[in-house]
Design an enzyme around this catalytic site. Sequence first.
Site, PDB file in Angstrom:
ATOM      1  N   ASP A   1       0.738  -1.147  -0.143  1.00  0.00           N
ATOM      2  CA  ASP A   1       0.082   0.135  -0.173  1.00  0.00           C
ATOM      3  C   ASP A   1       0.823   1.167  -0.032  1.00  0.00           C
ATOM      4  OD1 ASP A   1      -2.711   1.087   0.445  1.00  0.00           O
ATOM      5  OD2 ASP A   1      -1.716   1.973   2.256  1.00  0.00           O
TER       6      ASP A   1
ATOM      7  N   GLU B   1       0.947  -0.517  -5.107  1.00  0.00           N
ATOM      8  CA  GLU B   1       0.021   0.490  -5.328  1.00  0.00           C
ATOM      9  C   GLU B   1       0.840   1.826  -5.445  1.00  0.00           C
ATOM     10  OE1 GLU B   1      -3.617   3.359  -3.420  1.00  0.00           O
ATOM     11  OE2 GLU B   1      -1.893   2.301  -2.232  1.00  0.00           O
TER      12      GLU B   1
END
Length: 634
Positions: A305, A358
């Site tokens: 993330d 990401e």
Amino acid sequence: MDERHLSCIPRDDIWLYNTGHARKAWLCYGCRPVPELGEYRFVVWAPNAQAVSLTGDFNAWGDQPMERMEGGVWVAFRADVSVGQHYKYRVTGADGQTVLKSDPFAAWSENRSETASIVWDGGHFTWRDGKYMEARRRKNFMTEPMSIYELHLGSWRAPAYGITYRTVADELAEYCVEMGFTHVEIMPVTEYPYDGSWGYQVTGYYAPTSRYGTPDDFRYFVDTLHRAGIGVIMDWVPAHFPKDAHGLARFDGTNLFECKEQRMAEHPDWGTLIFDYASPPVQSFLISSACLFFEEYHIDGIRVDAVSSMLYLNYGRKEGEYTPNREGGYVNLDALDFLRNMNEAILTTYPGAVTIAEESTAFPLITAPPDVGGVGFCLKWDMGFMHDTLDYMALDPFFRSANHNRLTFSMMYAFAENYVLAYSHDEVVHGKGSMVNKMSGDYDQKFASLRTLYGYQFAHPGKKLTFMGGEFAQFIEWNWQQPLDWMLLDYPKHRGMREWVRELNRLYRTYPALSQQDHSWDGFRWLNVDDAARSSIAFQRIPGDDSRSLVCVFNFTPVQYDGFVFGLPCNGTLKEILCSDDPAFGGGGAGNPKAIRAKKQPFTDFDWSAAIQLPPLSALFFEFRPVKARKHKT
């Protein structure tokens, strides 16, 4: 401490941890049983602490002083300890303050407002996924279909016996097999205190959250999905951590886990702390956390993330609010080094594993190997594709012709990285609207548009990701506090949408043309790219073997076009194999029931072409069969 205890302290592992080379630090640190002693060993890293003591159920929350050892660790042994008991460390830090801290290496922890670590003996689960794991080792993810179903475990469904790893596993495995997904991606399950963070503010990097059961229950979850043939990807968050007093923040009275420079230790937009990637022990801590879930829990991949926030020192900061790197730039060279080390550790140790970034910027070579200057990830979310296509679909069709580039621009960079085309949870929260409600038009047009968009996603080069609820066009935004609105499947439009997604998955897994050459121009050819006036496109997906190629055609207007023309590379026939306007999916029933022959009529750069009936707001897939030229008799 006597010689028996000293002999059970793994000094080599402590050295590895401090040099940044530990990959299985959980075998040394935290609470672990020592069978040869019949005791439990507690090891915690707190090099700047003045004193550390062990406290828990087993000593009525009194103090057992821990002994300081070389390498900045504190150690204690206890015999009267059993699985399920709670414990913490009482740390008197370098700043003179005494704070109760959870174990950073705890394998099991409390959650929400209860923050104690829980004694765990490693578990007693028997894995039954051997065939799956062996097959994973042999697969090449680059040429295999990957259709990912992203979900939040706590709000997917509400089983009759409550939400647990076990109850969700059985239903989820059955659902994914029925729908044709190849993988699930679960939002973070590393332990976290605040439900509303959805798991993205982690305090327990070595513990699957106890909200849904024990560590063995999480093993059951993964094992069940594996035995159904479904891979498990887990969101993992090394970009930041919360300031909760029981957690990593100022663990020994100093910035131990966080950046040493105070102004660079906090994310200005999030109010969370940034790891010190320049610290070798912190690299050991994080990389070992990732490796733990591959080693102990058999996961198949991690999606890292907020990678952009790690790579840029000026992320969320104005000029003058960040400290440049040693070369005077704004790239976080230490974070870059960490990500390369992490990817190398995972991908060389766990065959078939996948790492996904990401990353929302154009930072170069995210999915290139470190030895050519890359960051080393396997895949990267294509945020540009997501933004462009959703912005395009929100436009009234009248204005789409002037924005045709939003539809086609993704192919300008499609092979610069290895991409995942993700319509994730981030796009259906915070007032952004659900997927179906992002679409322009009336009720029927919204559903037709979403079917067309999903068809384009599955035809376009790149792996696929669908967030839960999107597959049946959930009307409202995702709400983590309640299950999805499964009752919508009582209505034909929603049933039709789910059937369309299932058929897209079937098509994707059946035709190698959609995956074999996903990462190069060898697998893609534009057949009609410039018809902005009709907001329609056509392209060919080409396999790397002798199987059939596919022709994929899309109409992004509510107007039917009879005789829509596109080029073909040679003489051949087109057989329609899937059309989003089929009544089974909620469409109007237009299409091309008969095979279509190519014509020797030039179109753009092609000598051959074909004309089809193109329904309004539709996605069509044709199998293309070249006609071999006849040999003349001599």
